[in-house]
Design a protein around this motif. Structure first.
Motif, PDB file in Angstrom:
ATOM      1  N   LEU A 203      20.467  13.048   7.895  1.00  0.00           N
ATOM      2  CA  LEU A 203      21.416  12.089   8.448  1.00  0.00           C
ATOM      3  C   LEU A 203      22.831  12.359   7.932  1.00  0.00           C
ATOM      4  CD1 LEU A 203      21.156   9.721  10.407  1.00  0.00           C
ATOM      5  CD2 LEU A 203      20.920   8.186   8.449  1.00  0.00           C
ATOM      6  N   GLN A 204      22.951  12.668   6.629  1.00  0.00           N
ATOM      7  CA  GLN A 204      24.255  12.987   6.050  1.00  0.00           C
ATOM      8  C   GLN A 204      24.857  14.226   6.709  1.00  0.00           C
ATOM      9  OE1 GLN A 204      25.491  14.242   1.597  1.00  0.00           O
ATOM     10  NE2 GLN A 204      24.699  15.840   2.930  1.00  0.00           N
ATOM     11  N   ASP A 205      24.051  15.270   6.865  1.00  0.00           N
ATOM     12  CA  ASP A 205      24.555  16.515   7.449  1.00  0.00           C
ATOM     13  C   ASP A 205      24.974  16.321   8.904  1.00  0.00           C
ATOM     14  OD1 ASP A 205      24.025  17.621   5.011  1.00  0.00           O
ATOM     15  OD2 ASP A 205      22.329  18.846   5.671  1.00  0.00           O
ATOM     16  N   GLU A 206      24.234  15.492   9.625  1.00  0.00           N
ATOM     17  CA  GLU A 206      24.596  15.202  11.009  1.00  0.00           C
ATOM     18  C   GLU A 206      25.959  14.513  11.079  1.00  0.00           C
ATOM     19  OE1 GLU A 206      22.987  12.505  14.776  1.00  0.00           O
ATOM     20  OE2 GLU A 206      21.640  12.935  13.100  1.00  0.00           O
ATOM     21  N   LEU A 207      26.179  13.550  10.187  1.00  0.00           N
ATOM     22  CA  LEU A 207      27.456  12.830  10.147  1.00  0.00           C
ATOM     23  C   LEU A 207      28.593  13.756   9.754  1.00  0.00           C
ATOM     24  CD1 LEU A 207      29.156  10.196  10.165  1.00  0.00           C
ATOM     25  CD2 LEU A 207      28.544   9.935   7.740  1.00  0.00           C
ATOM     26  N   LEU A 208      28.431  14.498   8.662  1.00  0.00           N
ATOM     27  CA  LEU A 208      29.506  15.370   8.183  1.00  0.00           C
ATOM     28  C   LEU A 208      29.805  16.494   9.174  1.00  0.00           C
ATOM     29  CD1 LEU A 208      28.661  15.599   4.357  1.00  0.00           C
ATOM     30  CD2 LEU A 208      30.345  14.132   5.501  1.00  0.00           C
ATOM     31  N   SER A 209      28.780  16.979   9.847  1.00  0.00           N
ATOM     32  CA  SER A 209      28.989  18.011  10.867  1.00  0.00           C
ATOM     33  C   SER A 209      29.822  17.479  12.024  1.00  0.00           C
ATOM     34  CB  SER A 209      27.638  18.511  11.373  1.00  0.00           C
ATOM     35  OG  SER A 209      27.803  19.447  12.408  1.00  0.00           O
ATOM     36  N   SER A 210      29.527  16.268  12.460  1.00  0.00           N
ATOM     37  CA  SER A 210      30.291  15.685  13.562  1.00  0.00           C
ATOM     38  C   SER A 210      31.725  15.399  13.139  1.00  0.00           C
ATOM     39  CB  SER A 210      29.618  14.407  14.065  1.00  0.00           C
ATOM     40  OG  SER A 210      29.604  13.396  13.080  1.00  0.00           O
ATOM     41  N   GLU A 211      31.917  14.968  11.893  1.00  0.00           N
ATOM     42  CA  GLU A 211      33.273  14.719  11.394  1.00  0.00           C
ATOM     43  C   GLU A 211      34.053  16.025  11.265  1.00  0.00           C
ATOM     44  OE1 GLU A 211      32.610  10.575   8.860  1.00  0.00           O
ATOM     45  OE2 GLU A 211      32.627  12.483   7.792  1.00  0.00           O
ATOM     46  N   ARG A 212      33.379  17.091  10.880  1.00  0.00           N
ATOM     47  CA  ARG A 212      34.031  18.402  10.788  1.00  0.00           C
ATOM     48  C   ARG A 212      34.548  18.831  12.155  1.00  0.00           C
ATOM     49  NH1 ARG A 212      29.777  21.514   9.217  1.00  0.00           N
ATOM     50  NH2 ARG A 212      29.372  22.109  11.369  1.00  0.00           N
ATOM     51  N   LYS A 213      33.739  18.638  13.177  1.00  0.00           N
ATOM     52  CA  LYS A 213      34.146  18.994  14.538  1.00  0.00           C
ATOM     53  C   LYS A 213      35.315  18.140  15.013  1.00  0.00           C
ATOM     54  CE  LYS A 213      29.544  20.608  15.871  1.00  0.00           C
ATOM     55  NZ  LYS A 213      28.335  20.315  16.678  1.00  0.00           N
ATOM     56  N   GLU A 214      35.293  16.856  14.655  1.00  0.00           N
ATOM     57  CA  GLU A 214      36.363  15.949  15.076  1.00  0.00           C
ATOM     58  C   GLU A 214      37.691  16.319  14.416  1.00  0.00           C
ATOM     59  OE1 GLU A 214      34.835  12.126  14.084  1.00  0.00           O
ATOM     60  OE2 GLU A 214      33.286  12.204  15.636  1.00  0.00           O
ATOM     61  N   LYS A 215      37.654  16.706  13.145  1.00  0.00           N
ATOM     62  CA  LYS A 215      38.887  17.118  12.453  1.00  0.00           C
ATOM     63  C   LYS A 215      39.428  18.416  13.025  1.00  0.00           C
ATOM     64  CE  LYS A 215      37.399  17.131   8.172  1.00  0.00           C
ATOM     65  NZ  LYS A 215      37.412  17.269   6.687  1.00  0.00           N
TER      66      LYS A 215
ATOM     67  N   HIS B 196      34.145  17.800  -2.340  1.00  0.00           N
ATOM     68  CA  HIS B 196      32.771  17.323  -2.508  1.00  0.00           C
ATOM     69  C   HIS B 196      32.395  16.321  -1.425  1.00  0.00           C
ATOM     70  CE1 HIS B 196      30.930  18.847  -6.312  1.00  0.00           C
ATOM     71  NE2 HIS B 196      32.181  19.224  -6.531  1.00  0.00           N
ATOM     72  N   SER B 197      33.333  15.454  -1.052  1.00  0.00           N
ATOM     73  CA  SER B 197      33.042  14.441  -0.032  1.00  0.00           C
ATOM     74  C   SER B 197      32.770  15.068   1.328  1.00  0.00           C
ATOM     75  CB  SER B 197      34.212  13.453   0.077  1.00  0.00           C
ATOM     76  OG  SER B 197      34.378  12.724  -1.126  1.00  0.00           O
ATOM     77  N   ALA B 198      33.475  16.137   1.655  1.00  0.00           N
ATOM     78  CA  ALA B 198      33.286  16.800   2.942  1.00  0.00           C
ATOM     79  C   ALA B 198      32.083  17.736   2.939  1.00  0.00           C
ATOM     80  CB  ALA B 198      34.543  17.574   3.323  1.00  0.00           C
ATOM     81  N   ALA B 199      31.747  18.282   1.773  1.00  0.00           N
ATOM     82  CA  ALA B 199      30.629  19.226   1.681  1.00  0.00           C
ATOM     83  C   ALA B 199      29.285  18.517   1.709  1.00  0.00           C
ATOM     84  CB  ALA B 199      30.746  20.062   0.414  1.00  0.00           C
TER      85      ALA B 199
ATOM     86  N   LYS C  21      27.364  27.456  -2.617  1.00  0.00           N
ATOM     87  CA  LYS C  21      27.412  27.320  -1.162  1.00  0.00           C
ATOM     88  C   LYS C  21      28.420  26.229  -0.800  1.00  0.00           C
ATOM     89  CE  LYS C  21      22.524  28.558  -0.644  1.00  0.00           C
ATOM     90  NZ  LYS C  21      21.182  28.050  -0.235  1.00  0.00           N
ATOM     91  N   ALA C  22      28.803  26.179   0.472  1.00  0.00           N
ATOM     92  CA  ALA C  22      29.790  25.200   0.928  1.00  0.00           C
ATOM     93  C   ALA C  22      29.169  24.074   1.749  1.00  0.00           C
ATOM     94  CB  ALA C  22      30.891  25.880   1.744  1.00  0.00           C
ATOM     95  N   TYR C  23      27.911  24.220   2.118  1.00  0.00           N
ATOM     96  CA  TYR C  23      27.157  23.186   2.822  1.00  0.00           C
ATOM     97  C   TYR C  23      27.840  22.734   4.112  1.00  0.00           C
ATOM     98  CZ  TYR C  23      24.453  23.621  -1.356  1.00  0.00           C
ATOM     99  OH  TYR C  23      23.687  24.181  -2.360  1.00  0.00           O
ATOM    100  N   ASN C  24      28.378  21.534   4.198  1.00  0.00           N
ATOM    101  CA  ASN C  24      28.920  21.037   5.464  1.00  0.00           C
ATOM    102  C   ASN C  24      30.386  21.389   5.694  1.00  0.00           C
ATOM    103  OD1 ASN C  24      26.660  19.382   6.766  1.00  0.00           O
ATOM    104  ND2 ASN C  24      26.661  18.623   4.654  1.00  0.00           N
ATOM    105  N   LEU C  25      30.954  22.212   4.850  1.00  0.00           N
ATOM    106  CA  LEU C  25      32.307  22.721   5.074  1.00  0.00           C
ATOM    107  C   LEU C  25      32.257  23.906   6.033  1.00  0.00           C
ATOM    108  CD1 LEU C  25      33.453  22.689   1.352  1.00  0.00           C
ATOM    109  CD2 LEU C  25      34.302  21.166   3.141  1.00  0.00           C
ATOM    110  N   PRO C  26      33.340  24.203   6.728  1.00  0.00           N
ATOM    111  CA  PRO C  26      33.340  25.382   7.601  1.00  0.00           C
ATOM    112  C   PRO C  26      33.411  26.705   6.839  1.00  0.00           C
ATOM    113  CG  PRO C  26      35.460  24.258   7.711  1.00  0.00           C
ATOM    114  CD  PRO C  26      34.544  23.382   6.909  1.00  0.00           C
ATOM    115  N   SER C  27      33.797  26.676   5.578  1.00  0.00           N
ATOM    116  CA  SER C  27      33.776  27.895   4.764  1.00  0.00           C
ATOM    117  C   SER C  27      32.336  28.215   4.368  1.00  0.00           C
ATOM    118  CB  SER C  27      34.636  27.716   3.509  1.00  0.00           C
ATOM    119  OG  SER C  27      34.145  26.645   2.715  1.00  0.00           O
ATOM    120  N   ARG C  28      32.115  29.440   3.934  1.00  0.00           N
ATOM    121  CA  ARG C  28      30.761  29.853   3.517  1.00  0.00           C
ATOM    122  C   ARG C  28      30.466  29.436   2.082  1.00  0.00           C
ATOM    123  NH1 ARG C  28      30.720  35.956   3.894  1.00  0.00           N
ATOM    124  NH2 ARG C  28      28.553  35.684   3.248  1.00  0.00           N
TER     125      ARG C  28
END
Length: 259
Positions: free
Chosen positions: A59-71, A126-129, A157-164
């Motif tokens: 659920l967290q990854d789904e939220l952060l992924s959608s927020e990454r796309k919105e930004k 950390h909040s975005a990752a 790793k960078a997890y939900n960030l767009p960087s690797r």
């Protein structure tokens, strides 16, 4: 599932792990999505390293992924270059950059900022990752068994960030007049990150303004050290794109003049 319901479920999961915050959090459940999202970031910030459930992570990854796309994701390799085609300057949000690694100005505990919704780069990254980043950092520190020294570098790793990846470095804390040891420690942060990136085969790195925020390194001196150290490293024929990421207009002007 709507955004409000998604955030609400995440908040309830975190509060189940940290019941000491339930009374404080109750008022947020009667508020809008913005307030509940602020509560979620706060709870993520204060949560100590502990096992993460699969349902929470999904659920967290789904939220952060959608927020990454919105930004909006910014490709670091497409940014305009400076006089040196391997160097770029970019202002605002480092968590939007698609590069091999972004650099986090960490503290010696290397676990991120525990102050709810704090504006430091450590908290922002950390909040975005996502909470996996704190967990991996904790594993590194448990294996190391001592505080992270100033001037070194670690990679996660960078997890939900767009960087690797994220490169974590602890800069010097300035309490009075700037010393030669302070300057060398800051230069070591840049050298260590670049050397680690090169050893991992990374081709693009984005630096924040290490030590200039909460650690009070003078902005102009910090920029001079950053540019000199990076240019010296690249002069050895290293195939790497380096981005200086700034937040303040003051830093943008300083780096523009240097580059």
């Amino acid at each position: 599932m709507g955004r409000l319901e998604q955030i609400g479920q995440l908040n309830k999961m975190l509060l189940a792990d940290m019941p000491q915050y339930k009374e404080q959090a109750e008022k947020f459940f009667l508020m809008d999505v913005v307030a509940q999202r602020r509560l979620l970031r706060s709870l993520m910030n204060v949560r100590p390293p502990m096992p993460l459930g699969e349902n929470f992570l999904a659920l967290q990854d789904e939220l952060l992924s959608s927020e990454r796309k919105e930004k909006g994701v910014v490709d670091g390799m497409e940014l305009p270059t400076t006089a040196d085609p391997r160097i770029s300057l970019w202002q605002v949000d480092i968590t939007r950059l698609k590069v091999d690694a972004i650099v986090n100005a960490a503290n010696s505990a290397l676990l991120g900022c525990f102050c709810p919704c704090h504006g430091c780069i450590d908290n922002v990254i950390h909040s975005a990752a996502g909470l996996q980043l704190r967990d991996e950092c904790n594993q590194l520190m448990q294996a190391q068994r001592h505080a992270e020294p100033t001037g070194g570098a670690k990679i996660t790793k960078a997890y939900n960030l767009p960087s690797r990846y994220v490169l974590h470095t602890v800069g010097p804390i300035i309490h009075g007049a700037l010393t030669g040891a302070d300057r060398e420690a800051l230069a070591s942060c840049y050298r260590s990150c670049l050397a680690l990136a090169a050893s991992e085969g990374l081709k693009s790195v984005a630096f924040c303004c290490i030590s200039t925020g909460e650690f009070h390194f003078p902005n102009e001196k910090a920029a001079e050290i950053a540019v000199e150290t990076v240019c010296d490293f690249l002069a050895n024929g290293v195939d790497m794109k380096v981005i200086f990421n700034v937040f303040k207009d003051e830093d943008l002007m300083i780096y523009r003049s240097l580059l």
